[in-house]
Design a protein around this motif. Structure first.
Motif, short mmCIF file in Angstrom:
data_model
loop_
_atom_site.label_atom_id
_atom_site.label_comp_id
_atom_site.label_asym_id
_atom_site.label_seq_id
_atom_site.Cartn_x
_atom_site.Cartn_y
_atom_site.Cartn_z
N ASN A 71 8.79 -3.28 4.09
CA ASN A 71 8.69 -2.85 5.50
C ASN A 71 7.50 -1.90 5.67
OD1 ASN A 71 9.51 -0.15 4.85
ND2 ASN A 71 11.64 -0.82 4.87
N ASP A 72 7.23 -1.50 6.91
CA ASP A 72 6.07 -0.65 7.20
C ASP A 72 6.12 0.68 6.45
OD1 ASP A 72 4.84 -2.49 8.85
OD2 ASP A 72 5.66 -1.65 10.70
N ALA A 73 7.30 1.28 6.33
CA ALA A 73 7.42 2.56 5.62
C ALA A 73 7.08 2.39 4.15
CB ALA A 73 8.82 3.13 5.78
N GLU A 74 7.52 1.31 3.54
CA GLU A 74 7.22 1.07 2.12
C GLU A 74 5.73 0.80 1.92
OE1 GLU A 74 11.36 -0.85 0.52
OE2 GLU A 74 10.11 -2.07 1.85
N LEU A 75 5.12 0.04 2.84
CA LEU A 75 3.68 -0.20 2.76
C LEU A 75 2.91 1.10 2.89
CD1 LEU A 75 3.15 -3.46 4.85
CD2 LEU A 75 3.41 -3.22 2.38
N ASP A 76 3.37 1.97 3.79
CA ASP A 76 2.72 3.26 3.98
C ASP A 76 2.82 4.11 2.71
OD1 ASP A 76 1.38 5.13 5.89
OD2 ASP A 76 3.15 6.34 5.41
N GLN A 77 3.98 4.11 2.06
CA GLN A 77 4.14 4.87 0.81
C GLN A 77 3.17 4.37 -0.25
OE1 GLN A 77 8.25 4.27 -0.15
NE2 GLN A 77 8.94 6.01 1.07
N LEU A 78 3.04 3.06 -0.37
CA LEU A 78 2.11 2.50 -1.36
C LEU A 78 0.67 2.86 -1.03
CD1 LEU A 78 3.78 -0.98 -1.81
CD2 LEU A 78 3.57 0.79 -3.56
N ALA A 79 0.29 2.75 0.23
CA ALA A 79 -1.07 3.09 0.64
C ALA A 79 -1.36 4.56 0.37
CB ALA A 79 -1.27 2.76 2.12
N ARG A 80 -0.40 5.43 0.71
CA ARG A 80 -0.59 6.87 0.46
C ARG A 80 -0.71 7.16 -1.03
NH1 ARG A 80 -0.17 10.03 4.72
NH2 ARG A 80 0.72 9.16 6.62
N TRP A 81 0.12 6.53 -1.83
CA TRP A 81 0.11 6.74 -3.28
C TRP A 81 -1.26 6.38 -3.87
CZ3 TRP A 81 2.55 9.08 -7.08
CH2 TRP A 81 2.28 8.69 -8.41
N TYR A 82 -1.70 5.15 -3.59
CA TYR A 82 -2.95 4.70 -4.19
C TYR A 82 -4.16 5.45 -3.64
CZ TYR A 82 -0.87 1.01 -6.98
OH TYR A 82 -0.16 0.31 -7.93
N SER A 83 -4.15 5.81 -2.36
CA SER A 83 -5.30 6.54 -1.81
C SER A 83 -5.39 7.95 -2.39
CB SER A 83 -5.24 6.59 -0.28
OG SER A 83 -4.19 7.41 0.16
N ALA A 84 -4.27 8.50 -2.83
CA ALA A 84 -4.27 9.86 -3.39
C ALA A 84 -4.65 9.90 -4.87
CB ALA A 84 -2.89 10.50 -3.21
N GLN A 85 -4.72 8.75 -5.52
CA GLN A 85 -5.05 8.71 -6.95
C GLN A 85 -6.55 8.90 -7.15
OE1 GLN A 85 -2.46 8.60 -9.17
NE2 GLN A 85 -1.30 8.64 -7.25
N THR A 86 -6.92 9.44 -8.27
CA THR A 86 -8.32 9.67 -8.60
C THR A 86 -8.86 8.51 -9.43
OG1 THR A 86 -7.94 12.05 -8.62
CG2 THR A 86 -9.92 11.27 -9.72
N PRO A 87 -9.93 7.86 -8.95
CA PRO A 87 -10.50 6.78 -9.76
C PRO A 87 -10.98 7.28 -11.11
CG PRO A 87 -11.44 6.82 -7.55
CD PRO A 87 -10.63 8.08 -7.71
N GLN A 88 -10.81 6.46 -12.12
CA GLN A 88 -11.24 6.81 -13.49
C GLN A 88 -12.36 5.87 -13.90
OE1 GLN A 88 -9.82 9.48 -15.08
NE2 GLN A 88 -8.72 9.73 -13.16
#
Length: 107
Positions: free
Chosen positions: A83-100
């Motif tokens: 659902n939209d809330a789960e998609l938002d959680q995934l987007a927030r998680w990955y956008s907050a990660q630091t590229p290596q």
């Protein structure tokens, strides 16, 4: 000695503040992490790195995969039940990660 103690406390406080900025790990991260890695660094050849991508881009891309606007059957299957809330959680998680940095490929 006092300087070392103050410096150590400062570093610890900075690390705790940084950790507090990360969103909670999404419950539905597992299927995404199989290809894109838990921290957004791809685990499979051809899968894009998601770490540090813009939040609005990730959110829109996930919705488009789910809704079929982006026609990638594997992604539509993986995202379909979210659902939209789960998609938002995934987007927030990955956008907050630091590229290596990626390891160099060996010929």
């Amino acid at each position: 000695m006092r300087f070392v103690l103050i410096a150590a406390l400062g570093l610890t406080s900075a690390q705790l503040a940084f950790a507090a900025d990360l969103p909670p790990k999404p419950v539905r991260l597992g299927l995404c992490a199989a290809c894109h890695g838990e921290t957004g660094m791809a685990q499979m050849p051809g899968a894009p790195n998601l770490a540090g991508q813009r939040l609005d881009y990730l959110r829109k891309a996930l919705q488009e995969y789910r809704d079929g606007t982006r026609n990638v059957p594997l992604m539509r299957t993986a995202i379909g039940p979210l659902n939209d809330a789960e998609l938002d959680q995934l987007a927030r998680w990955y956008s907050a990660q630091t590229p290596q940095p990626q390891a160099a490929a060996h010929p």
